[in-house]
Design an enzyme around this catalytic site. Structure first.
Site: not given
Ligand code: URA
Length: 242
Positions: A102
């Site tokens: 993310d």
């Molecule tokens: N899980 C999440 O919620 N975000 C990420 O970036 C990776 C795994």
């Protein structure tokens, strides 16, 4: 492959621009002898301005993704491609993230133009472990590890429970978590399911491969040994710093 296409596919320029590079004598063999349009020379034997070329297709790199960069080519904000040489974004076959992080997550992001490798790492049945350091808004209550390990946790709007995940508390509001899937916002949703909220998420390892001393925003090419480590069991006991 013809020289013009070989160089253009590495992102050094359009075919027109590469033809100009050849006319200007910038493309040579390893002895400095200028190449011509119809030279048939292997990738390793070509120099551009005296420098060896970028890796041939089949390249894999790791990036230590900083916060506020997205794993996309088209985003109004900053994208991870800005952290790489600009020509990497013009390669054919394209260089793609191997699973996403993310925008507000940091850490180990693999990128490759090798579709088979990408699939081997990300296919749900591959179960390559990914290890994260998580910072939470509220203190852990002590029950999370058992819930995550149960193999029965069902996230909202999903139809199958999560595979067992391994969690150890590393502080009052900190945990290290290893998951073997890559569902949408998985870790944020796991902690939401137990009444908490993720404030910081850092991926420290994929399989047995960690970031080592790679600084945020920096990248490096993977060796064959690094790639093999991805498929070694990487879990909380891997002992590898990263
Ligand atoms: N899980 C999440 O919620 N975000 C990420 O970036 C990776 C795994």
């Amino acid at each position: 492959m013809r020289l013009v296409r070989l160089i253009a596919n590495l992102g050094y320029g359009s075919q027109k621009e590469v033809r100009a590079m050849i006319r200007d004598g910038r493309l040579t063999d390893s002895d400095g002898v200028p190449l011509s349009m119809d030279s048939r020379v292997g990738h390793v034997g070509v120099r551009l301005d005296g420098e060896a070329l970028d890796p041939a297709p089949g390249m894999v790199l790791m990036l230590n993704k900083p916060v506020n960069y997205t794993c996309s080519t088209s985003d109004p904000g900053r994208v991870v491609y800005e952290l790489l040489p600009e020509r990497f974004g013009r390669r054919n076959p394209a260089l793609a993230p191997v699973g996403r992080l993310d925008r507000d997550s940091t850490g180990l992001l693999l990128m490759t133009d090798d579709g088979a490798l990408l699939h081997r790492v990300t296919a749900p049945r591959s179960h390559v472990p990914k290890t994260y350091d998580v910072t939470l808004a509220r203190p852990l209550d002590g029950g999370e590890a058992a819930i995550f390990a149960s193999g029965a946790l069902m996230l909202r709007s999903e139809t199958t429970p999560l595979a067992p995940a391994t969690m150890v508390a590393t502080g009052e509001r900190q945990a290290r978590l290893t998951i073997v899937e890559g569902r949408y916002h998985q870790i944020k949703r796991m902690f939401a399911a137990v009444g908490n909220h993720v404030e910081g998420l850092h991926r420290r390892a994929v399989g047995g491969l960690g970031l080592g001393d790679l600084a945020p925003g920096r990248w490096r090419l993977l060796t064959a040994g690094d790639i093999a480590r991805i498929f070694e069991r990487g879990d909380l006991s891997d002992g590898q710093e990263g």
